[in-house]
Design an enzyme around this catalytic site. Sequence first.
Site, PDB file in Angstrom:
ATOM      1  N   GLY C 303       0.838  -1.217   0.000  1.00 13.06           N
ATOM      2  CA  GLY C 303       0.000   0.000   0.000  1.00 13.06           C
ATOM      3  C   GLY C 303       0.862   1.251   0.000  1.00 13.06           C
ATOM      4  N   SER C 304       0.302   2.309   0.562  1.00 13.36           N
ATOM      5  CA  SER C 304       0.946   3.613   0.436  1.00 13.36           C
ATOM      6  C   SER C 304       2.268   3.684   1.167  1.00 13.36           C
ATOM      7  CB  SER C 304       0.014   4.704   0.946  1.00 13.36           C
ATOM      8  OG  SER C 304      -1.161   4.709   0.174  1.00 13.36           O
ATOM      9  N   VAL C 305       2.555   2.784   2.071  1.00 18.22           N
ATOM     10  CA  VAL C 305       3.820   2.913   2.795  1.00 18.22           C
ATOM     11  C   VAL C 305       5.005   2.749   1.863  1.00 18.22           C
ATOM     12  CG1 VAL C 305       2.889   2.242   5.027  1.00 18.22           C
ATOM     13  CG2 VAL C 305       3.821   0.511   3.521  1.00 18.22           C
TER      14      VAL C 305
END
Lengths: 437, 324, 575
Positions: C303-305
């Site tokens: 995901g966005s990490v």
Amino acid sequence: MRQRAGSRLLELELLIIACLLLIAGLGMLIAEAGGLVRWADVAIVGAFVSLFVLLSLVMALRCWGEDQVLLPIAALLAGIGMVLARRLEPDLVARYGAIYSGIALKQVVWVLLGAIVLALVVFVPWRMAWLRRYRYTWLALGLALVGLTALIGVERNGARLWLSLGFFQLQPVEPLKILLVIYLAAYLDDHRNLIGRASYWLGNLKLPPLPYLTPLGLMWGLTVGLIVIQKDLGAALLFFAIFLAMLYLVTNQAGYIIAGLLAFAAGASALYPLFGHVQVRVDAWRDPWSDPFGNGYQMVQALYALANGGIVGAGLGLGDPTSVPESHTDFVFAAIGEELGFVGAFGLLLCYALLALRGYRIAQQARNGFQQLLAAGLTTAIIAQAFIITGGVTNLIPLTGITLPFVSYGGSSTLVNFAMVGILLRISAAGKPAVVN
Amino acid sequence: MTNDQARCGNWHLLRRARRRHRPAVLFVLIVLAGCSGLPLPGAWPTPTPESPLVRFDRAIATAEAEGEAQARAAAYLARGDARAGTGAYELAIDDYTRAIELDPANARIYNNRALAHQALGQIDAALDDLFTATELDPAYVRAYRNRVALLEQAGNDQRLLAGDYGRLAELEPASAGVYRYRQGVILHTLRDFAAARAAYDAALTAEPQQVDALYERALLSYAEGRLPDAIADLNRAIQLSPRATNAYYARGLARNAAGDQAGAIADLGQALALNPTYAEALLARAALLSARGDRAGAIADLDRLEQREISEDMRRAAAVLRRR
Amino acid sequence: MVTRRRIAFNSVLAVTGLAVLAIGVTLPGAMQWRLHLLTGLWLLSLLPRALITARVVDAARGIARLGLVVLLALGAVTLQLVREQALQANATRARVTTLRQPAGDQPPDTATLVRPADRTALGSGRVWPVAAIAAVRGAIRDRNGVVLAETVNGRRVYPFPDLGHITGFSSRLYGNSGIESSQDEDLSGARTLSPIALLEGRLLGTPFAAQPADVQLTIDVQLQQVAQAALGDRPGAVVLLDPRTGAILALATYPRFDPNLLVLPERASEADVAQAQAAWQELAARADGPLLNRATQGLYPPGSVIKTLTAAAALDSGLMNGPEAQVTCPERLPTEAGAPPVVNAVENLSRRTGDPSDLRRVYAWSCNTAFAQIGLALGPERFAAYAARFGLGMRDGTGAPALRDIPAEAGTIAGDMVFLQRPAALADTAFGQGQALVTPLDMAQMVAVAANNGAMMRPYLVQEVRVGETVRFAAQPEALGQVITSQAAAQLRAIMAASVESGYASPAALPGIQVGGKTGTAEAPGGPPHAWFVAIAPVEQPQFAIAVIVERGGEGSRSALPVARQVLAAALGVQ
């Protein structure tokens, strides 16, 4: 006196050798048992040596000129028998139980008694003519004894061969031997001319004369009777051999002997399928390995014992002779073969051969026909017995239950054999002096 | 006189004899014929073939008739032995039991019955009988031997086995070396080190060339920390048996424990020269070489060790060694 | 008349007889031998008979012949003796020994003893069973000495069963796992066994001692318990490590298992065994995989990490020169023909980020399209290279996990290079979708790189191995490489701090401590998205790096962030 005392030096020397052998054997046994020499041993050796040496000396003093080789041989054989009985006793007791304890001492007693019997026969003044005159009496007595045994004797291993007289068990077949020889010697000597010369024709076939047939029939009946009733194959064979030998001496015709053998063979092969115990013996002779734990057990054990002995033997006291059943009586030759090896066994056979040769020489130099026949018959009795049992033990001929003269453990056998040697000594004393010694 | 003269001279006698004795002749001929097996009325009955044990049965019958207990016992004993010889062990045991009833003090019967029990796999019964036999006759060598053989097989009572070996050593001094050595081995395995040492000493006293006893005694000394004794015993053992690989191996370890690394490596090398696939020696030498700094030699030995079938412990130890 | 010629002829026959006898004696068959014997004896007898007829006087011939018969008979017995005792002795002996012998009644085979000089092995050949003194297995402790696993009365006891994934279990039934397995040699003491001691034990029966070691871990039990409590009963994982050394301070995962249920006591009864087996069966049968250590082995889409990685790549490669570097955050970004355009998670994100925006704000507000542009600008090779430096390789290549103490999986950025060649795929991967699968440990390391001035340290659990008083092993922090320059790392830190100050990550702020972090919401088909959160604190000199994932947790800020905040607060000692 001195000259007389020294007249039997050969016999004395041979006796000393025989005694030394006995002492050596006894010494080996004592050493193996721990080296403890007991008074009993010394006493026995002393008694044995002194008895025989005394015999020799007395004979020397009387100076009748008996044969000098017979007594030492008999002493040697008897001594070997004593040593073997002593060697076998502990193993027999360990293996079969306490009923065998004391056989060594018993054999010593028999041998000493035998020497005394020998002394009696040699020294008591009786005449050969008595034997001859009362031959039917002796024979009847012998046959009666055998018949009595057949009726009320002690049964052992399926045969009634022993007559129990309380402390002592007599095997009447043994004295029957002597009595039969005496009878045959007398009879054949009486009918020597007829038997030797006449012949009888049955049609085209030349048969021996009738007087020959009567004793033949008697012998035949006796043999068959022994086999059938007593199941004593050994005695049957022995008597027949003695008879044939004496017949041959009288007739000088080998043809009669062959005829007799053929008749015996015919009878034996006729009996074979009818009687189990004959089959058993013959099967065990032909192939003892086919039933190594049943019929052939004794034979296999004997062969193994002999094989173990090899040339020089396992050593006195170091073999395992009691694995052979009856190793102290019938199979004592296997025990000798195992512990003393081929050398010992052959030596023993040489002793018997020597005994035979001396016996036949005595016969040759006998004073008259009866004594000649008597001597030959007695010698053949001893030597044929030896051959039958050694041949049986080594699986040369089928095994028969008979003892090895002098060496086997047994009272009747020892006494009778010593008596026979005594008679031989008497005959040799009465005989013509030897031309060449 | 020749035969012809005899024939001529005594012809009349013979003719008379012939006529008179004709019936006798016929009688004899008939007897001969009968014996030769020609079919006659009332021929002999055909007996059944004898079983091989019949003579034993007859012996028993004779003995029973005679009545003396020991003789009867001996007859049953003989038949029991014969039956055991043919493999009929249950029947043999029956005979032996009967013999024991008749002669309860005869150790030999108990001994033989024990053998029959053993043949049937009844180890406890066999041991009981052998016990009785040795109680009745404490010097009965054969019973001790049989018991030793039985215990070696059954493997349950090691203390008793050791005791029996000791007794056999007393009874048969000629073989005392072997018996004492075996006694020592059993006591050693039971961890009774003092008694084991005594046994080994006795073995060597009886038989100074008993190399097995020397070797085992050396191991015992080594375990107790008495290294000079151990090495001395191993020296002697190697002197007697120059080709004994495990003696060199043991001496190598002992020398290492005593501080003589060079000697230890030499001994291990000797053991490996005699037996190049000797796993323990390979591992030992690898460890010693690695401690000395000879990595290459250690790895070479460990590689050779890898090819052998070795136990899990040794494999783990080798792996650990390799990683160091 | 017996002539000389006759005697000579008979001598020849006699010699023939001797030959027949000689041949016959050696024959194996008994009946053949007897036949030979008879024939030979008869032939042999012809000569003496002739001689007797020649030399002996008539009257004595009978006796002489009788004597001859007797001698021949005794000679036959002698020959038979020769046969039995010399020629056939071995055969007879062999034959007898093959007969069935009564069991046991044999003399001892002393005749078969070998001479000492020929012996190749002495003694009884006894091998003692190796009796290592039952060494008590070493204990596993946390960094402060609190016991995590020890053997009490022969049974392995785990006072903190929630740390089962770290300590593992040491069960006679199911073997060892976790630290129990990786440090087994030290814990069991096998490492201290010398081969010589083992060999002496086998030879002499002397027992020898193994020395087990105690293992001290980097885990802090209190922080671990905080992490576990914060995670609760939601499937997920928490990884807290010290970015300066790589030491892992907490490694929480859910669901968990209780290792106490799988160990057996020293004398295990059948009931004990059944119990352990039932526990194992139950664990194995569960669908949610309680035996899996999600912190090190769970692979999830990041995901966005992952934008942290993209930003780091952009900063380090010089594509962007700092947090203020300009980048747009459009509503949608077409990447290539035929592929759907990149969209932001939130509509009208440019309201927050501004337009044009800068790296700081697009990071703080997690602008997918901005990072898609960055990714495309980086290009597949550079992006993949940076991913590799962060430990994320391709699935068809080798991706060795950095953690060695317990099993770990290696995260991957994409299936293969071909995938990243496609612009749409590259763009997706750059902002957090695509084929990337990472473990929480990977993400913790990722931010640890930022925290540690761009150097990635090898993560480790085992701090020290101590045998008695001596330290056998003390962990040395190991640098795996300089992933990005320290300058880029500082810039990255600034971006992460800004994200917490004013961004989705703002709830992570702690009083008095500057925290840098990034939320993540990873779309995963088949349910709600996974919630991610990664953070470092304090930002100036980061002591902690943390990664949290809550499976199917929904938004990162809602599910994962509070967990991380709690843990960081506890770690930093603030409320």
